[in-house]
Design a protein around this motif. Structure first.
Motif, PDB file in Angstrom:
ATOM      1  N   PRO A   1       0.788  -1.234   0.000  1.00  0.00           N
ATOM      2  CA  PRO A   1       0.000   0.000   0.000  1.00  0.00           C
ATOM      3  C   PRO A   1       0.820   1.283   0.000  1.00  0.00           C
ATOM      4  CG  PRO A   1      -0.184  -1.150   2.110  1.00  0.00           C
ATOM      5  CD  PRO A   1       0.487  -2.086   1.156  1.00  0.00           C
ATOM      6  N   ALA A   2       1.955   1.295   0.691  1.00  0.00           N
ATOM      7  CA  ALA A   2       2.767   2.517   0.734  1.00  0.00           C
ATOM      8  C   ALA A   2       3.283   2.875  -0.659  1.00  0.00           C
ATOM      9  CB  ALA A   2       3.940   2.333   1.700  1.00  0.00           C
ATOM     10  N   ALA A   3       3.811   1.876  -1.360  1.00  0.00           N
ATOM     11  CA  ALA A   3       4.324   2.114  -2.718  1.00  0.00           C
ATOM     12  C   ALA A   3       3.206   2.498  -3.675  1.00  0.00           C
ATOM     13  CB  ALA A   3       5.050   0.871  -3.223  1.00  0.00           C
ATOM     14  N   ALA A   4       2.036   1.871  -3.515  1.00  0.00           N
ATOM     15  CA  ALA A   4       0.899   2.187  -4.389  1.00  0.00           C
ATOM     16  C   ALA A   4       0.422   3.615  -4.155  1.00  0.00           C
ATOM     17  CB  ALA A   4      -0.234   1.193  -4.145  1.00  0.00           C
ATOM     18  N   ARG A   5       0.362   4.040  -2.911  1.00  0.00           N
ATOM     19  CA  ARG A   5      -0.032   5.420  -2.621  1.00  0.00           C
ATOM     20  C   ARG A   5       0.974   6.398  -3.204  1.00  0.00           C
ATOM     21  NH1 ARG A   5      -1.429   4.104   3.682  1.00  0.00           N
ATOM     22  NH2 ARG A   5      -3.497   3.218   3.353  1.00  0.00           N
ATOM     23  N   ASN A   6       2.259   6.126  -2.998  1.00  0.00           N
ATOM     24  CA  ASN A   6       3.293   7.016  -3.538  1.00  0.00           C
ATOM     25  C   ASN A   6       3.207   7.114  -5.056  1.00  0.00           C
ATOM     26  OD1 ASN A   6       4.400   7.673  -1.055  1.00  0.00           O
ATOM     27  ND2 ASN A   6       5.985   6.109  -1.144  1.00  0.00           N
TER      28      ASN A   6
END
Length: 276
Positions: free
Chosen positions: A68-73
């Motif tokens: 999720p962190a990479a997808a949000r970024n």
């Protein structure tokens, strides 16, 4: 017309609920918005739904699964909006959230805008959650906002975005610690404008099983901040220990505990005999 809002929806294997999330973004009564979905390496059934939804979206980004962190970024990187609203693919907002949040974000020294939330498993199992909001002192103790909150893209850039090493949860809390570290507060709209779906296989449930490992990562990453607020942290930890001790004493003094303890006494004696 107002400032452009970019609504970012990371999606991983969520064919059942992604359309509801997208529709809640499109149905915001704030007009100047774009809706960006990041397909984080989803399965075929989810990709099929996303293909059907593509014409409704401003941008559909596809990547291999990175969390999720990479997808949000990734979504925020391609966003054009001054303001960012992150929305998980199994949740949804009430139509008025963006209008109310932008008005507050425009008017004060706030880093994020959130609201009260309805946490639900089904129509019969639900409760209202009220984030505390506040400044860095609150965020060092707990996540004082919802992960689905509004903030400025410039602030996201300044702190370096979400920590992509945090793939097991709490990445939103850690991001908000950095967001508030140099000042500013989270404002909580005193209305239920968000609906959080409780699923058996949710990331938040997985994070709870790794709670102490994740806490250790956050505490040591922000060692300087925690040292600066040493008294606050110690007072908080001691209050928690005292509360747990009271709960433990209350439990052991209860009638149910005493009855259960007496019923088990013969079995404990037998167990000691077998050991000897």
């Amino acid at each position: 017309m107002g400032r452009l809002i970019s609504i970012i929806i990371p999606c991983y294997n969520d064919s059942q609920y992604i359309e509801k999330a997208v529709d809640s973004a499109l149905d915001q009564d704030y007009e100047n918005k774009e809706v960006i979905v990041v397909d984080d390496g989803s399965n075929r059934s989810t990709k099929k739904v996303l293909k059907e939804l593509k014409s409704k979206l401003s941008i559909l980004v596809t990547q291999e699964n990175k969390g999720p962190a990479a997808a949000r970024n990734r979504g925020i990187n391609v966003a054009s909006g001054k303001y960012i609203l992150v929305l998980d693919s199994d949740d949804y907002f009430e139509p008025s959230f963006c209008t109310k949040a932008v008005k507050i974000l425009d008017s004060g020294n706030h880093k994020t805008i959130t609201c009260q939330a309805r946490w639900f498993k089904n129509e019969n199992e639900c409760r209202v959650f009220k984030p505390s909001g506040g400044d860095i002192k609150k965020f060092l103790l707990w996540n004082a906002t919802l992960s689905n909150s509004m903030f400025r893209k410039a602030d996201w850039q300044e702190v370096g975005g979400y920590d992509e090493k945090m793939t097991s949860g709490f990445e939103d809390w850690e991001f908000f610690i950095r967001l508030h570290a140099n000042g500013g507060k989270t404002y909580v709209i005193p209305e239920v404008l968000f609906h959080y779906r409780i699923k058996d296989d949710s990331v938040s449930k997985k994070a709870s099983t790794l709670k102490f490992e994740l806490l250790r990562y956050i505490y040591f990453k922000h060692e300087v901040l925690y040292k600066e607020h040493y008294t606050l942290i110690i007072d908080h930890l001691l209050d928690r220990l005292e509360q747990e001790e009271r709960t433990k004493v209350k439990k052991t003094e209860s009638l149910e505990f005493r009855i259960g303890s007496n019923l088990l006494k013969p079995f404990r004696k037998l167990k000691r005999l077998f050991r000897t």
